[in-house]
Design an enzyme around this catalytic site. Sequence first.
Site, PDB file in Angstrom:
ATOM      1  N   GLU A 142      22.689  63.249   6.689  1.00  0.00           N
ATOM      2  CA  GLU A 142      20.993  63.433   6.907  1.00  0.00           C
ATOM      3  C   GLU A 142      20.836  64.090   8.227  1.00  0.00           C
ATOM      4  OE1 GLU A 142      20.367  58.992   7.176  1.00  0.00           O
ATOM      5  OE2 GLU A 142      21.544  58.813   5.518  1.00  0.00           O
ATOM      6  N   GLU A 252      24.391  58.460  -3.509  1.00  0.00           N
ATOM      7  CA  GLU A 252      24.412  57.037  -2.936  1.00  0.00           C
ATOM      8  C   GLU A 252      22.911  56.255  -3.681  1.00  0.00           C
ATOM      9  OE1 GLU A 252      23.846  56.710   1.410  1.00  0.00           O
ATOM     10  OE2 GLU A 252      24.926  58.423   1.515  1.00  0.00           O
TER      11      GLU A 252
HETATM   12  O1  9MR Z   1      25.619  50.856   3.563  1.00  0.00           O
HETATM   13  C1  9MR Z   1      25.806  50.944   5.018  1.00  0.00           C
HETATM   14  C2  9MR Z   1      25.653  49.952   5.594  1.00  0.00           C
HETATM   15  O2  9MR Z   1      26.779  48.687   5.293  1.00  0.00           O
HETATM   16  C3  9MR Z   1      25.911  50.119   7.055  1.00  0.00           C
HETATM   17  O3  9MR Z   1      25.694  48.986   7.723  1.00  0.00           O
HETATM   18  C4  9MR Z   1      24.854  51.134   7.373  1.00  0.00           C
HETATM   19  C5  9MR Z   1      24.988  51.623   8.822  1.00  0.00           C
HETATM   20  O4  9MR Z   1      26.305  52.373   8.978  1.00  0.00           O
HETATM   21  O5  9MR Z   1      25.085  52.593   6.724  1.00  0.00           O
HETATM   22  C6  9MR Z   1      25.117  52.221   5.171  1.00  0.00           C
HETATM   23  O6  9MR Z   1      25.198  53.144   4.429  1.00  0.00           O
HETATM   24  C7  9MR Z   1      24.192  54.368   4.588  1.00  0.00           C
HETATM   25  C8  9MR Z   1      25.010  55.535   4.534  1.00  0.00           C
HETATM   26  O7  9MR Z   1      26.146  55.703   5.149  1.00  0.00           O
HETATM   27  C9  9MR Z   1      24.082  56.950   4.893  1.00  0.00           C
HETATM   28  N1  9MR Z   1      23.164  56.800   3.816  1.00  0.00           N
HETATM   29  C10 9MR Z   1      22.316  55.595   3.865  1.00  0.00           C
HETATM   30  C11 9MR Z   1      23.244  54.392   3.764  1.00  0.00           C
HETATM   31  C12 9MR Z   1      22.248  53.188   3.753  1.00  0.00           C
HETATM   32  O8  9MR Z   1      21.733  52.973   4.979  1.00  0.00           O
END
Ligand code: 9MR
Length: 341
Positions: A142, A252
């Site tokens: 991102e 994702e």
């Molecule tokens: O699914 C992930 C969640 O459990 C975490 O709390 C969060 C913060 O680290 O990240 C979520 O996954 C993200 C991913 O790492 C990057 N793209 C967006 C995803 C959803 O927020």
Amino acid sequence: MSCAEPAASCTVGEAATEIGRFAGTTSEAQGWTNEPVGELVRRHFNSVTSQNELKWGRLVRSPGVYDFAHADETVAFAQQHGLRMRGHVLFWHRLNGPPAWLDAELDTGDPEARLRELIREHAHAVVGRYKGRIHTWDVVNEPLAILSDHVDPESIFFQTFARYEDFLDLAFQSAREADPEAKLFLNEIFASVSQASFDGLYALVRGMIERGTPIDGVGFQGHFILSLPEREQLQERLQAFADLGLIVEITELDVSISLLTDSSNPLAAQAEVYRDVFAACHAVSACAGITTWNSHDGATWLDRDAGFAPLGPHAPTLFDEELQPKPSYTAARDALLRPDG
Ligand code: 9MR
């Protein structure tokens, strides 16, 4: 029996294997490899992505002190069951991405030099540890501000490097040194639904290729929570990166039913979105695979996110809370076998 026969009841992972692609999902909280979630993942998928356990902020509680227990569990599981492993994520400036101690570490006369050192060390420690076992890495996640074509000004990497491109190059070069065979990806959140985001990502990636940065692929996350994708447009956007000589993946994927409440049957409408996304990937030969974010609806991050939870229910995955396959599951699998059917 071949998956392509109409009566066949193969899994989405078997369907993907049959056509030389990956169908994956995420790991969950530590201990996830036990029954029943471990069983679900190894039975239905041929790839797994670490959801949180490889994030810098989760791995390194204080400078140089790593806790690999959860990541080791996931990587060992993938290896034991012959699943392709996607490592998510080396460098991300948002939630749990950077470690809490990073700001203090950079409080020196030359913060860029210190950050360069830390990036190199971290890439070598983590990519090196899992060399040969993590097939593909999200090296940077991102880079862009949400729904925009420019790099996020809130990014600690943007703020610390005089030139953001130098950060990208260093991150990818360090990962390449640590495991020359691993596929290295830049992963972005809304490039499938936002023209600005697609344009910004395209410009960044083209620049990397021109500079000879070792990038192998681009990930379209595919969190459909603000708007839904259009199949043809998604296919064109994936193809645009494929035409640069890169691998692409949907990394994702989740589809919130909160966007489908007008439908008389939201789960059937959700299945159509899944069919479209899987078919779009199928149509692009450089699209290596699709990963759904969270293995089942009971685990979805959307129900735990302060911003999105109140907009639920989301029920965004391929399996319901009882771990039973949903219409989305059948649609996804069938789109790999009969994309136009
Ligand atoms: O699914 C992930 C969640 O459990 C975490 O709390 C969060 C913060 O680290 O990240 C979520 O996954 C993200 C991913 O790492 C990057 N793209 C967006 C995803 C959803 O927020």
